[in-house]
Design an enzyme around this catalytic site. Structure first.
Site, PDB file in Angstrom:
ATOM      1  N   MET A 111      -2.041  -9.097   5.081  1.00  0.00           N
ATOM      2  CA  MET A 111      -1.007  -8.500   4.007  1.00  0.00           C
ATOM      3  C   MET A 111      -0.196  -8.931   4.986  1.00  0.00           C
ATOM      4  O   MET A 111       0.227  -7.485   5.321  1.00  0.00           O
ATOM      5  CB  MET A 111      -1.677  -7.508   2.840  1.00  0.00           C
ATOM      6  CG  MET A 111      -0.389  -7.243   2.466  1.00  0.00           C
ATOM      7  SD  MET A 111      -1.655  -5.992   1.268  1.00  0.00           S
ATOM      8  CE  MET A 111      -2.593  -5.269   1.815  1.00  0.00           C
ATOM      9  N   ARG A 157      -6.962  -1.382  -2.655  1.00  0.00           N
ATOM     10  CA  ARG A 157      -7.219   0.232  -1.517  1.00  0.00           C
ATOM     11  C   ARG A 157      -8.997   0.249  -2.502  1.00  0.00           C
ATOM     12  O   ARG A 157      -9.345   1.474  -1.545  1.00  0.00           O
ATOM     13  CB  ARG A 157      -6.303   0.713  -3.079  1.00  0.00           C
ATOM     14  CG  ARG A 157      -5.037   0.930  -2.185  1.00  0.00           C
ATOM     15  CD  ARG A 157      -3.985   1.705  -3.237  1.00  0.00           C
ATOM     16  NE  ARG A 157      -3.074   1.737  -2.956  1.00  0.00           N
ATOM     17  CZ  ARG A 157      -1.117   1.893  -3.613  1.00  0.00           C
ATOM     18  NH1 ARG A 157      -1.603   1.930  -5.028  1.00  0.00           N
ATOM     19  NH2 ARG A 157      -0.391   1.828  -2.249  1.00  0.00           N
ATOM     20  N   TYR A 169      -4.365   4.125   6.217  1.00  0.00           N
ATOM     21  CA  TYR A 169      -3.332   2.617   5.102  1.00  0.00           C
ATOM     22  C   TYR A 169      -4.093   1.735   3.597  1.00  0.00           C
ATOM     23  O   TYR A 169      -4.351   3.316   3.403  1.00  0.00           O
ATOM     24  CB  TYR A 169      -3.615   1.494   6.124  1.00  0.00           C
ATOM     25  CG  TYR A 169      -5.305   1.023   6.645  1.00  0.00           C
ATOM     26  CD1 TYR A 169      -5.670   0.496   7.209  1.00  0.00           C
ATOM     27  CD2 TYR A 169      -6.300   1.251   5.914  1.00  0.00           C
ATOM     28  CE1 TYR A 169      -6.750  -0.039   7.995  1.00  0.00           C
ATOM     29  CE2 TYR A 169      -7.680   1.244   6.139  1.00  0.00           C
ATOM     30  CZ  TYR A 169      -8.049   0.439   7.139  1.00  0.00           C
ATOM     31  OH  TYR A 169      -8.813  -0.334   7.424  1.00  0.00           O
ATOM     32  N   GLU A 170      -3.006   0.881   3.599  1.00  0.00           N
ATOM     33  CA  GLU A 170      -3.366   0.757   1.437  1.00  0.00           C
ATOM     34  C   GLU A 170      -2.951   1.877   1.159  1.00  0.00           C
ATOM     35  O   GLU A 170      -2.641   2.349  -0.274  1.00  0.00           O
ATOM     36  CB  GLU A 170      -4.884   0.412   1.052  1.00  0.00           C
ATOM     37  CG  GLU A 170      -5.507  -0.837   2.062  1.00  0.00           C
ATOM     38  CD  GLU A 170      -4.181  -1.997   2.499  1.00  0.00           C
ATOM     39  OE1 GLU A 170      -2.978  -1.872   1.359  1.00  0.00           O
ATOM     40  OE2 GLU A 170      -4.279  -2.569   2.842  1.00  0.00           O
ATOM     41  N   GLY A 171      -1.544   2.186   1.794  1.00  0.00           N
ATOM     42  CA  GLY A 171      -0.893   3.984   0.971  1.00  0.00           C
ATOM     43  C   GLY A 171      -1.631   5.091   1.652  1.00  0.00           C
ATOM     44  O   GLY A 171      -3.263   4.795   1.586  1.00  0.00           O
TER      45      GLY A 171
END
Length: 580
Positions: free
Chosen positions: A161, A301, A437-439
């Site tokens: 990603m 997430r 990571y991932e927000g």
């Protein structure tokens, strides 16, 4: 550094919290019968412990290295990944029409839990591939699916990603990578990609035969910000019409990061189009890329929250083993003054029980979330909405728990925990990336108090709180926490400004996650309490749940004041006063 799969607790969470038996009553998930579920959970546990766990320490010490554009991993990684693919573990929840087994997402979570507990850095490779499959399955054209999904599902190819750029961290709308349509030639209808991406997990390696990069970029005259982002497939090697691999695409890894942890996972700076020949294929429609990428990110997430469970389990097991073997001092208050294992000292017991309770609470929340996602897949809109509410909880609180438990593991080891050779420090170092990571976890909390707070007129969130309150029964602390969560949610909806909500978002997210986890642990205890009260699992689970409800739940209620304090105190200082 040995690892024993937590098979029995996983099976309990899958049965009680995910509700796997109910899922198996559907036509789509009919294969998820008890014997199949037990075989998968036991089988992946054995595989992870036998083949991936022994590589955890060497992966940390040697790490990934970049030489002449090629990323090399320590000896053993290639063989372990090959065996993973051969045994079909990557295909557990993949679509049947592309070679997958079509089993519930819940069981895919279990595969990742076991692999990640064995080797968190290595596990990032299949974790990213799962997300790439999700995005293509929901947004890719039939042609793209047929071209890429079979090899992604099998694991023969891996996925990545690509969002972040040097100037654009969490603000994805600020990206500058470009995509220009190709009008003629062999790649007519595709796009020339040019730009640079950073922090690309497993962006380059030799374990898979091809790497399928999902890349966000802008087409000419695209709207500003996130409304003008498109998603493209950029393979490391071009794929010919017959499915064979062609020549190398114009994409390369220019460096890998030197990180605090997860050293065996190559975190790459990727450059696209240095020679002007990087070719990508559009996924979905132009300027609709963020929607397609978020399909990948939402389940990612949950899988990152899973990493908190993974590192918590590994750190807890290691601390328990050390505490049982380390002899030091007599137990206070005992007439026998002979030194005992530190496991006998009250404060070490407190730490170990807290580690166990937090890890099992996060696991219960993980599988409850996964079960809701599976029900959403079956068409249950209420469950789908609940899964969306739960996602920031498991991602944020789950990863916070991973850090806390790993830190407690170092503390149990004492000075030896601060020494790298014991391995306790690795767990803490590996855990620290997950809240980022991932927000970031702050972004997850912001999502909770903005979009999720008002979903379904507020019912998606408040309905979950009401279920907790209804089932709390004779557990006053849990009932009180549910009431506190509803009070905070009501204040945020009715009285708080947006700044006020954001200022209280992190403590509220923690409160809410602990409430759901406590509720799901209570369901576990009730489920096994009447079945075999003399079993070892019943005894240990009762103690764990009791600790969680009596100590961790009241702590969460104490966060109500912080959640409702508002934003004004945060701005009592000007920016100049803040930095002196």
């Amino acid at each position: 550094m040995t690892y024993t799969p937590a098979t029995q607790d996983q099976l309990l969470a899958i049965r009680v919290n995910a509700g796997i038996e109910e899922l198996a009553q559907s036509e789509r998930f009919a294969a998820a019968e008890p014997d199949m579920v037990e075989a998968i959970v036991s089988g992946i546990g054995e595989f992870a412990a036998g083949e991936w766990a022994p590589l955890n320490r060497v992966g940390d010490l040697e790490g990934a290295r970049l030489e002449n554009g090629t990323v090399h991993l320590p000896d053993g990684f290639a063989e372990a990944y090959e065996h993973y693919v051969e045994q079909g573990w990557n295909a557990i929840a993949g679509p049947v029409e592309f070679g997958g087994q079509g089993l519930p997402f819940t069981l895919s979570c279990n595969v990742l839990e076991n692999l990640g507990t064995a080797n968190m850095a290595f596990n990032l490779l299949p974790m990213l591939s799962v997300g790439a499959m999700e995005s293509l399955e929901h947004h890719g054209s039939k042609e793209l699916q047929e071209k890429y999904l079979p090899k992604l599902v099998s694991g023969e190819w891996s996925g990545t990603m690509n969002l972040t750029e040097p100037q654009a961290g969490s603000d994805v709308g600020a990206l500058r990578t470009t995509a220009h349509p190709i009008k003629d030639g062999e790649h007519a209808g595709k796009y020339r990609i040019k730009g640079q991406k950073i922090y690309i997990t497993w962006g380059e390696h030799e374990l898979a035969k091809n790497i399928i990069h999902l890349v966000l970029a802008r087409v000419p005259d695209a709207p500003e910000g996130s409304r003008g982002i498109s998603l493209f497939i950029v393979p490391k090697y071009h794929v010919e019409a017959d499915g064979s691999l062609g020549k190398r695409n114009d994409v390369r890894c220019v460096s890998i990061e030197h990180k605090l942890g997860i050293n065996a996972s190559p975190t790459c700076v990727m450059s696209y189009g240095d020679e002007g020949e990087c070719v990508g294929e559009l996924v979905g429609a132009e300027n609709r890329g963020l929607m397609a990428m978020f399909t990948m990110m939402n389940n990612a997430r949950i899988n990152v929250g899973n990493q908190g469970v993974q590192i918590g389990e590994r750190a807890t097991q290691q601390a328990q083993m050390y505490a049982r073997e380390r002899i030091q001092s007599a137990r206070a208050g005992s007439p026998d003054k002979a030194p005992v294992a530190i496991l006998e000292h009250p404060d070490v017991r407190r730490m170990l029980l807290r580690m166990k309770a937090l890890t099992e609470g996060a696991r219960a929340l993980l599988y409850y979330t996964a079960g809701q996602v599976d029900r959403g897949t079956l068409g249950n809109d209420d469950a789908k909405a609940r899964g969306e509410v739960l996602t920031p909880l498991i991602k944020a609180w789950g990863t916070d728990i991973g850090i806390e438990v790993a830190s407690l593991g170092v503390q149990v080891h004492g000075g030896m925990g601060f020494v790298e050779e014991t391995g306790a420090a690795q767990h803490w170092r590996d855990s620290r990336i997950a809240p980022i990571y991932e927000g970031t976890n702050g972004i997850q909390a912001a999502d909770l108090v903005t979009r999720k707070l008002g979903m379904g007129g507020g019912q998606a969130l408040s309905g979950l709180i009401a279920d907790i309150a209804r089932d709390a029964g004779d557990e006053p602390a849990l009932a009180a926490l549910a009431a506190d969560c509803e009070a905070v949610a009501g204040w945020m909806r009715e009285d708080a400004s947006l700044d006020d909500r954001l200022a209280g978002s992190v403590p509220f997210c923690t409160m809410f996650a602990v409430a759901v986890a406590g509720w799901q642990l209570l369901r576990q205890r009730r489920a096994i309490g009447g079945s075999d009260s003399d079993s070892a699992q019943t005894t240990t689970k009762t103690a764990t749940v009791r600790f969680f409800l009596d100590r961790i739940v009241p702590e969460a209620s104490g966060l109500r004041a912080a959640a409702t304090a508002g934003a004004e105190p945060l701005y009592a200082l000007t920016a100049e006063q803040f930095v002196g």
